[in-house]
Motif scaffolding. Sequence first.
Motif, PDB file in Angstrom:
ATOM      1  N   SER A  92      28.723  -9.843  21.161  1.00  0.00           N
ATOM      2  CA  SER A  92      29.488  -9.703  22.411  1.00  0.00           C
ATOM      3  C   SER A  92      29.090  -8.438  23.194  1.00  0.00           C
ATOM      4  O   SER A  92      29.521  -8.261  24.321  1.00  0.00           O
ATOM      5  CB  SER A  92      30.989  -9.655  22.110  1.00  0.00           C
ATOM      6  OG  SER A  92      31.338  -8.416  21.499  1.00  0.00           O
ATOM      7  N   ALA A 260      37.788 -22.501  19.908  1.00  0.00           N
ATOM      8  CA  ALA A 260      36.429 -21.999  20.161  1.00  0.00           C
ATOM      9  C   ALA A 260      35.863 -22.469  21.498  1.00  0.00           C
ATOM     10  O   ALA A 260      34.918 -21.868  22.019  1.00  0.00           O
ATOM     11  CB  ALA A 260      35.505 -22.420  19.022  1.00  0.00           C
ATOM     12  N   ASP A 263      36.891 -19.972  26.918  1.00  0.00           N
ATOM     13  CA  ASP A 263      36.096 -18.800  27.281  1.00  0.00           C
ATOM     14  C   ASP A 263      36.508 -17.568  26.461  1.00  0.00           C
ATOM     15  O   ASP A 263      37.686 -17.343  26.202  1.00  0.00           O
ATOM     16  CB  ASP A 263      36.308 -18.521  28.781  1.00  0.00           C
ATOM     17  CG  ASP A 263      35.708 -17.203  29.204  1.00  0.00           C
ATOM     18  OD1 ASP A 263      36.460 -16.242  29.410  1.00  0.00           O
ATOM     19  OD2 ASP A 263      34.471 -17.147  29.314  1.00  0.00           O
ATOM     20  N   HIS A 264      35.509 -16.776  26.052  1.00  0.00           N
ATOM     21  CA  HIS A 264      35.741 -15.619  25.166  1.00  0.00           C
ATOM     22  C   HIS A 264      36.794 -14.665  25.735  1.00  0.00           C
ATOM     23  O   HIS A 264      37.688 -14.201  25.012  1.00  0.00           O
ATOM     24  CB  HIS A 264      34.417 -14.873  24.945  1.00  0.00           C
ATOM     25  CG  HIS A 264      34.584 -13.534  24.302  1.00  0.00           C
ATOM     26  ND1 HIS A 264      35.036 -13.388  22.997  1.00  0.00           N
ATOM     27  CD2 HIS A 264      34.410 -12.267  24.784  1.00  0.00           C
ATOM     28  CE1 HIS A 264      35.104 -12.093  22.705  1.00  0.00           C
ATOM     29  NE2 HIS A 264      34.736 -11.404  23.762  1.00  0.00           N
ATOM     30  N   ARG A 267      40.238 -16.170  25.399  1.00  0.00           N
ATOM     31  CA  ARG A 267      40.685 -16.121  24.009  1.00  0.00           C
ATOM     32  C   ARG A 267      41.179 -14.720  23.656  1.00  0.00           C
ATOM     33  O   ARG A 267      42.207 -14.551  23.005  1.00  0.00           O
ATOM     34  CB  ARG A 267      39.542 -16.514  23.054  1.00  0.00           C
ATOM     35  CG  ARG A 267      39.262 -17.998  22.999  1.00  0.00           C
ATOM     36  CD  ARG A 267      38.650 -18.411  21.675  1.00  0.00           C
ATOM     37  NE  ARG A 267      37.560 -17.569  21.214  1.00  0.00           N
ATOM     38  CZ  ARG A 267      36.289 -17.716  21.554  1.00  0.00           C
ATOM     39  NH1 ARG A 267      35.948 -18.692  22.383  1.00  0.00           N
ATOM     40  NH2 ARG A 267      35.350 -16.945  21.055  1.00  0.00           N
ATOM     41  N   ALA A 268      40.413 -13.726  24.095  1.00  0.00           N
ATOM     42  CA  ALA A 268      40.796 -12.334  23.826  1.00  0.00           C
ATOM     43  C   ALA A 268      42.143 -12.017  24.473  1.00  0.00           C
ATOM     44  O   ALA A 268      42.987 -11.325  23.886  1.00  0.00           O
ATOM     45  CB  ALA A 268      39.716 -11.384  24.336  1.00  0.00           C
TER      46      ALA A 268
END
Length: 713
Positions: A92, A260, A263-264, A267-268
């Motif tokens: 990341s 999963a 989008d990252h 999710r964060a």
Amino acid sequence: MPEQLQILSTLKEYFGYDRFRPLQQEIIDSIFDGQDNMVIMPTGGGKSMCFQLPAILLPGITLVISPLIALMKDQVDGLRANGIKAAFVNSSQQENEQQDIYQKLIDKEIKLLYIAPESLSFIDTILSQIEISLIAIDEAHCISSWGHDFRPAYTQLGYLKNRFPEIPIIALTATADKATRQDICQQLNIPHAKQHVASFDRTNLSLEVRPGNKRVEQIIDFLRDKPNDCGIIYCLSRKTTEMLADKLQNSGYKAAAYHAGIDHLKRAAVQEGFINDTIQIVCATIAFGMGIDKSNVRWVIHYNLPKNIEGYYQEIGRSGRDGLPADTLLFHSYADVVQLQKFANMSGNQEVQIAKLERMKQYADSLSCRRKILLSYFGELITEDCGNCDVCKNPPSFIDGTIIAQKALSTVARVKEEEAIGTVIDILRGAQNAAILDKGYQKLKTYGIAADIPWRDWQQYIIQLINQGYLEIAFHLNNKLRLTALSKKVLFDGQKIYLANLKEFEKKKEVVTKQTNKGAAPDLFQKLRELRLELSREAGIPAYQIFSDATLKEMEKFRPMSDEEFMQISGVGRLKMQNYGHQFIKAIIAFSKEKTAQIKKKKTSNSKGESLKETLRLYKEGFSIEEIAVKRKLASSTIFSHIMKLHATGESIDLMQFVSKADVKTIKKAKETLQNPDSLRLYFDHFEGAIGYDTIKLALTILQSEEETLERG
């Protein structure tokens, strides 16, 4: 080794604790002695402390192998908040961020470095330039194909001991059965590691299992007396997490989906919101929660049956970490089993995964204390029932099963713990199949000693003995039954065993699973015939030898969707249930879902038709769109769409009463000049929002009708 006073002062200074939890001191002392360690400690038991505290006092860097980006970030943020120099390296980050961390490693400005196994090769040259004092492998079960969360990238980690033979390695996991523990140590090249197994008994967690019908309604009912408590709902599919989050939001809960495919950054944000209590409920696939140290999760729900007990135990362990009471609820259905069997068949260790799924199903169907089952699975044996699970709170009646237990345990001993459940039952019942005769088991003293007990009853009795900790399954050895320390008390010390009364249980189950004739379904019958033909070709036998037409006709009428229901079909025996049951049940479930969807669609269509008729009736009585909307308690936009549909289907609707002639004229002029006169958005932008979408749509429909009238001329 540092002085004990220094260790305790470090514990207080950096972590705020005055004393260690069970096993922590012993593990930390072992690390300072330079020993390898294998730590099995349930979620919330304090595993991280076992390597984080030594990392502060050891001279060099502690390398922490961790599987998840979210887990790394959470732990590193926590360490930094405590004044500990920690960092992580993963995909990341930008390259310049990573280079900055590498320089800090060389300059000895970092004490703990978290890294994913996939990234180890990228820091190979750095490892040669720094002093490493300890290697910690978190979530170590990921290395084992016997484990519940196997990750191929973990299998490369065995080289670490070869490269750094003098550096102690500590492997940590929340859940691992005996086979997995042994496999972890072998693959990491630490066969002599000191093993520390903490108690798995979380007495503050209540355990409940329910059939998986009307799950959403049951969940909302479950949440009624927990309006402000936060929790996690684990789902099998991404689609289910989103559906459930939407329904909970519509019911007034602060819920979010996590999987999963999201989008990252989103999710964060969900994870941060949950940690900070701005999100109350997370509907997630199993990745959520690993390494998140949130102590006030008050409940965990499993929307679907988990694939094994290890995963289930780890997930429920994310609740009640503050020691206060917490609730866990598991839903299960045969449809879940079918889906999980499909996943297991695609895994690299199919037989073990299928066996572990079967064990999970036995837990869900259990007639014994559920806490006993969980603890015995991990090798922790207790004699008293917990009183805090649904079975203990509403127990079945029991019979004295001591003689039944002695016969079963004695048979397992006489075959030298080398056979699985099926063969043990065949010996007890005096079967004369090749598996028995070829091995000479007909000569055993217990051969045929209990032929009066039906095969399925024996299966349930042995499962109860496993659930109560008198037997265990060696999954890594073709599911052989093994005796436990408690077995000797029954065989030699006369300890009494109580087993659930199956006759009473079957009576209760008959009421629940009584077959009802659902009527003819020629399409289903044809599908079942096609499936039978396919299976017969695979087996190289005539189709009628699988099931007769009469049996398929009974399936068509009663549509069984569980093992119990399927066994009630005439012509279905134990062997055919084992060989073909799940394929036919799967086909019946799929047909029923399709039929339900068709009925729902038809009902929706009918209700829409009735709704349109009601709008038409009120229109004919002279009411305006706004007046109809008020009367019907619907939005004006909905009534407008009804009016347009009614006009399109040929009903006599005067659209001009809903729009002024001036607006029609203005829109007609725009239609002649715009490049794409069919785009409503183009008109809306052209008029700079002065004329609304509904008016534009009405005017265009009127103009279209005029043009068609002219053409017909």
